[in-house]
Design a protein around this motif. Structure first.
Motif, PDB file in Angstrom:
ATOM      1  N   HIS A   1      -9.073   3.852  -1.688  1.00  0.00           N
ATOM      2  CA  HIS A   1      -7.637   3.542  -1.664  1.00  0.00           C
ATOM      3  C   HIS A   1      -7.362   2.519  -0.559  1.00  0.00           C
ATOM      4  O   HIS A   1      -6.844   2.871   0.504  1.00  0.00           O
TER       5      HIS A   1
ATOM      6  N   ASP B   1      -5.140   0.506   0.042  1.00  0.00           N
ATOM      7  CA  ASP B   1      -3.758   0.374   0.504  1.00  0.00           C
ATOM      8  C   ASP B   1      -3.237   1.642   1.180  1.00  0.00           C
ATOM      9  O   ASP B   1      -2.057   1.747   1.498  1.00  0.00           O
ATOM     10  N   ILE B   2      -4.101   2.610   1.423  1.00  0.00           N
ATOM     11  CA  ILE B   2      -3.688   3.911   1.939  1.00  0.00           C
ATOM     12  C   ILE B   2      -2.951   3.802   3.279  1.00  0.00           C
ATOM     13  O   ILE B   2      -1.961   4.498   3.513  1.00  0.00           O
TER      14      ILE B   2
ATOM     15  N   GLU C   1      -1.150   1.276   4.458  1.00  0.00           N
ATOM     16  CA  GLU C   1       0.197   0.738   4.253  1.00  0.00           C
ATOM     17  C   GLU C   1       1.101   1.798   3.626  1.00  0.00           C
ATOM     18  O   GLU C   1       2.275   1.920   3.975  1.00  0.00           O
ATOM     19  N   ARG C   2       0.552   2.581   2.695  1.00  0.00           N
ATOM     20  CA  ARG C   2       1.330   3.641   2.056  1.00  0.00           C
ATOM     21  C   ARG C   2       1.739   4.694   3.072  1.00  0.00           C
ATOM     22  O   ARG C   2       2.882   5.191   3.064  1.00  0.00           O
ATOM     23  N   LEU C   3       0.831   5.073   3.966  1.00  0.00           N
ATOM     24  CA  LEU C   3       1.157   6.058   5.011  1.00  0.00           C
ATOM     25  C   LEU C   3       2.231   5.522   5.957  1.00  0.00           C
ATOM     26  O   LEU C   3       3.156   6.247   6.346  1.00  0.00           O
ATOM     27  N   LYS C   4       2.131   4.270   6.314  1.00  0.00           N
ATOM     28  CA  LYS C   4       3.120   3.649   7.202  1.00  0.00           C
ATOM     29  C   LYS C   4       4.498   3.645   6.536  1.00  0.00           C
ATOM     30  O   LYS C   4       5.504   4.007   7.161  1.00  0.00           O
ATOM     31  N   ALA C   5       4.547   3.272   5.258  1.00  0.00           N
ATOM     32  CA  ALA C   5       5.809   3.252   4.528  1.00  0.00           C
ATOM     33  C   ALA C   5       6.391   4.658   4.429  1.00  0.00           C
ATOM     34  O   ALA C   5       7.607   4.867   4.575  1.00  0.00           O
ATOM     35  N   HIS C   6       5.548   5.645   4.204  1.00  0.00           N
ATOM     36  CA  HIS C   6       5.977   7.040   4.115  1.00  0.00           C
ATOM     37  C   HIS C   6       6.588   7.491   5.445  1.00  0.00           C
ATOM     38  O   HIS C   6       7.674   8.126   5.479  1.00  0.00           O
ATOM     39  N   ARG C   7       5.933   7.175   6.544  1.00  0.00           N
ATOM     40  CA  ARG C   7       6.460   7.545   7.872  1.00  0.00           C
ATOM     41  C   ARG C   7       7.814   6.883   8.134  1.00  0.00           C
ATOM     42  O   ARG C   7       8.729   7.498   8.683  1.00  0.00           O
TER      43      ARG C   7
ATOM     44  N   ARG D   1      10.011   5.941   5.929  1.00  0.00           N
ATOM     45  CA  ARG D   1      11.043   6.602   5.099  1.00  0.00           C
ATOM     46  C   ARG D   1      11.463   7.933   5.730  1.00  0.00           C
ATOM     47  O   ARG D   1      12.643   8.268   5.749  1.00  0.00           O
TER      48      ARG D   1
END
Length: 119
Positions: A102, A104-105, A107-113, A115
């Motif tokens: 993954h 992009d994992i 970047e996805r975690l950063k976006a989740h945090r 939000r």
């Protein structure tokens, strides 16, 4: 790049490879000395031979010779293998697998945090 520079050391001290061969006779093979004196052809150095060469050079120059005297340059910088997520691999194989599977994992975690912080 690190380079074995016996050739430069010999020139700087007015010595020849032949003189070094004579001084190390019976301890280091003649061909090994001449190969070491060519410098750029050296890929590996036998530590026992290096010890004999340094002892012989010390005797010939009257100065203590260390391994640092026979090398020039700098080692190449360490380059860590990068995962597909463009970060260095960790000591944990499972984490490495996730980073590779993954990319992009992070970047996805950063976006989740981000939000979560907005809530």
């Amino acid at each position: 790049m690190l380079r074995f520079s016996l050739d430069q050391y010999l020139r700087d001290h007015g010595l020849t490879a032949y003189r070094l061969v004579k001084e190390t006779e019976g301890k280091v093979a003649r061909g090994s000395i001449f190969a070491m004196a060519r410098g750029d052809s050296v890929k590996r150095i036998d530590l026992e031979n290096l010890n004999h060469v340094m002892a012989a050079l010390s005797a010939l120059t009257g100065e203590r010779v260390s391994p640092a005297d026979l090398f020039t340059g700098e080692p190449d910088p360490v380059s860590l293998r990068q995962s597909a997520a463009d970060v260095a691999y960790t000591d944990d194989e499972e984490t490495n697998d996730v980073l590779d599977d993954h990319p992009d994992i992070l970047e996805r975690l950063k976006a989740h945090r981000e939000r979560r912080e907005q809530l």
